[in-house]
Motif scaffolding. Structure first.
Motif, short mmCIF file in Angstrom:
data_model
loop_
_atom_site.label_atom_id
_atom_site.label_comp_id
_atom_site.label_asym_id
_atom_site.label_seq_id
_atom_site.Cartn_x
_atom_site.Cartn_y
_atom_site.Cartn_z
N PRO A 81 0.84 -1.19 0.00
CA PRO A 81 0.00 0.00 0.00
C PRO A 81 0.88 1.24 0.00
CG PRO A 81 -0.25 -1.25 2.05
CD PRO A 81 0.72 -1.98 1.22
N ALA A 82 0.51 2.24 -0.80
CA ALA A 82 1.27 3.48 -0.90
C ALA A 82 0.26 4.59 -1.13
CB ALA A 82 2.29 3.41 -2.04
N GLY A 83 -0.13 5.21 -0.04
CA GLY A 83 -1.18 6.22 -0.16
C GLY A 83 -2.44 5.54 -0.60
N ARG A 84 -3.05 6.09 -1.61
CA ARG A 84 -4.26 5.45 -2.12
C ARG A 84 -3.94 4.27 -3.01
NH1 ARG A 84 -8.30 10.37 -3.47
NH2 ARG A 84 -6.70 11.30 -4.75
N CYS A 85 -2.71 4.28 -3.53
CA CYS A 85 -2.34 3.31 -4.56
C CYS A 85 -1.71 2.07 -3.94
CB CYS A 85 -1.35 3.92 -5.54
SG CYS A 85 -1.89 5.52 -6.16
N ARG A 86 -1.35 1.17 -4.84
CA ARG A 86 -0.54 0.02 -4.47
C ARG A 86 0.68 0.00 -5.35
NH1 ARG A 86 -1.29 -4.14 -1.15
NH2 ARG A 86 -3.05 -3.71 0.20
N LEU A 87 1.80 -0.21 -4.70
CA LEU A 87 3.06 -0.20 -5.40
C LEU A 87 3.47 -1.63 -5.70
CD1 LEU A 87 5.10 1.92 -6.35
CD2 LEU A 87 6.43 1.40 -4.29
N LEU A 88 3.60 -1.93 -6.96
CA LEU A 88 4.04 -3.26 -7.37
C LEU A 88 5.55 -3.27 -7.53
CD1 LEU A 88 1.45 -4.33 -10.10
CD2 LEU A 88 1.40 -4.71 -7.63
N SER A 89 6.19 -4.27 -6.93
CA SER A 89 7.63 -4.42 -7.08
C SER A 89 7.95 -5.85 -7.46
CB SER A 89 8.37 -4.08 -5.78
OG SER A 89 7.90 -2.87 -5.24
N LEU A 90 8.94 -6.00 -8.31
CA LEU A 90 9.38 -7.32 -8.71
C LEU A 90 10.22 -7.91 -7.58
CD1 LEU A 90 9.29 -9.25 -11.06
CD2 LEU A 90 11.21 -8.02 -12.09
N ARG A 91 9.96 -9.18 -7.23
CA ARG A 91 10.73 -9.82 -6.16
C ARG A 91 12.00 -10.44 -6.73
NH1 ARG A 91 6.78 -13.23 -2.30
NH2 ARG A 91 8.78 -13.51 -1.23
N ARG A 92 12.83 -9.57 -7.28
CA ARG A 92 14.05 -10.01 -7.95
C ARG A 92 14.91 -10.90 -7.08
NH1 ARG A 92 15.94 -8.04 -12.59
NH2 ARG A 92 15.00 -6.12 -13.42
N ASP A 93 15.22 -10.42 -5.89
CA ASP A 93 16.17 -11.16 -5.04
C ASP A 93 15.63 -12.53 -4.67
OD1 ASP A 93 17.66 -8.93 -5.28
OD2 ASP A 93 17.40 -8.24 -3.22
N ASP A 94 14.36 -12.56 -4.29
CA ASP A 94 13.77 -13.83 -3.91
C ASP A 94 13.75 -14.80 -5.08
OD1 ASP A 94 13.35 -13.05 -1.29
OD2 ASP A 94 11.39 -12.19 -1.73
N LEU A 95 13.37 -14.30 -6.23
CA LEU A 95 13.32 -15.17 -7.40
C LEU A 95 14.72 -15.64 -7.79
CD1 LEU A 95 10.64 -13.19 -9.43
CD2 LEU A 95 10.38 -15.47 -8.45
N GLU A 96 15.67 -14.74 -7.72
CA GLU A 96 17.04 -15.11 -8.09
C GLU A 96 17.60 -16.14 -7.11
OE1 GLU A 96 18.43 -14.42 -10.79
OE2 GLU A 96 20.35 -15.36 -10.35
N ALA A 97 17.27 -15.96 -5.83
CA ALA A 97 17.77 -16.90 -4.82
C ALA A 97 17.18 -18.29 -5.03
CB ALA A 97 17.44 -16.39 -3.42
N ARG A 98 15.94 -18.30 -5.40
CA ARG A 98 15.22 -19.56 -5.47
C ARG A 98 15.40 -20.24 -6.83
NH1 ARG A 98 13.22 -23.12 -4.14
NH2 ARG A 98 11.32 -23.67 -3.03
#
Lengths: 122, 122
Positions: A81-98
């Motif tokens: 959640p970011a104010g009224r919006c939702r901020l989408l982020s790529l889970r790069r590190d988690d995906l790269e680790a896995r």
DNA sequence: TAGATCGTTCGATTATTTTCGAACCGATCG
DNA sequence: CGATCGGTTCGAAAATAATCGAACGATCTA
């Protein structure tokens, strides 16, 4: 005095932990053109859903939300959640680790800073 | 003399050409546990369907055939007639050419010849 | 040639996904 | 406060995918 926790406390959305990511779920999440486009778009940095072109802005809200949900539940993105919006982020590190190399392979050749794809002047 | 092509010519199954492979289709094909297991199994070399453990030998033939079909139509495997059987092969070169690194990422860390995963004696 | 084996295709059924409106909630703005 | 905006959730309906029996074809084997 202990303040009562409100019955309707902000139910932030569930995200799988890194070690819960399942390869088949991730592949499934990426196997849809719209969802893949979202991932490509946020590959260059977090983006608010409302500003994400790949989530067709004209489509019904519930459809847009569903796209984000599949990506989130597969562990491909975080939705904060970011104010009224939702901020989408790529889970790069988690995906790269896995699943090392998977994201790079799916995102494809990194667009060179020299060639941005625009036609060159002769 | 030109021999007539028999009416019932061996209708070998359609395979997409290398440049027709679609990333989303490939990802979808790999997003199912059974299909992924088939891919993992033939990663070490071509295998006849009848000898493929990942294609549960007890399952109905039509189900087994369908699994192979999805992989074939996505361009992940070739299915060549071999006697009575069909030989499944991983389309490594085509996949690598089109989506470099993807297959390695999906197949995961190569099992080291030193560590075969068996428990070590203390 | 007859039988058995391996696999495809078709059609029907079931299960899973997608789509979308409606109701709702929190944050922001007037 | 009241309205608007961005987004979730919950159905229900539509689209897509999986499953499986039955019929068929081609190959091998006796």
């Amino acid at each position: 005095m202990i303040s009562d926790v409100p019955e309707t406390l902000p139910p932030d959305l569930p995200h799988p932990a890194r070690d819960e990511l399942e390869l088949t779920q991730v592949l499934f999440a990426l196997s849809d053109p719209v969802r893949l486009a979202v991932v490509r778009e946020i590959a260059s940095g977090p983006l608010e859903m409302v500003n994400c072109a790949a989530l067709r802005p004209d489509a019904p809200k519930s459809t847009r939300s569903h796209v984000a949900k599949v990506l989130r539940e597969a562990g491909v993105v975080t939705s904060a959640p970011a104010g009224r919006c939702r901020l989408l982020s790529l889970r790069r590190d988690d995906l790269e680790a896995r699943f090392p190399g998977l994201l790079d392979a799916v995102l494809g050749p990194r667009p060179s800073p020299i060639d941005d794809g625009a036609p060159t002047e002769s």
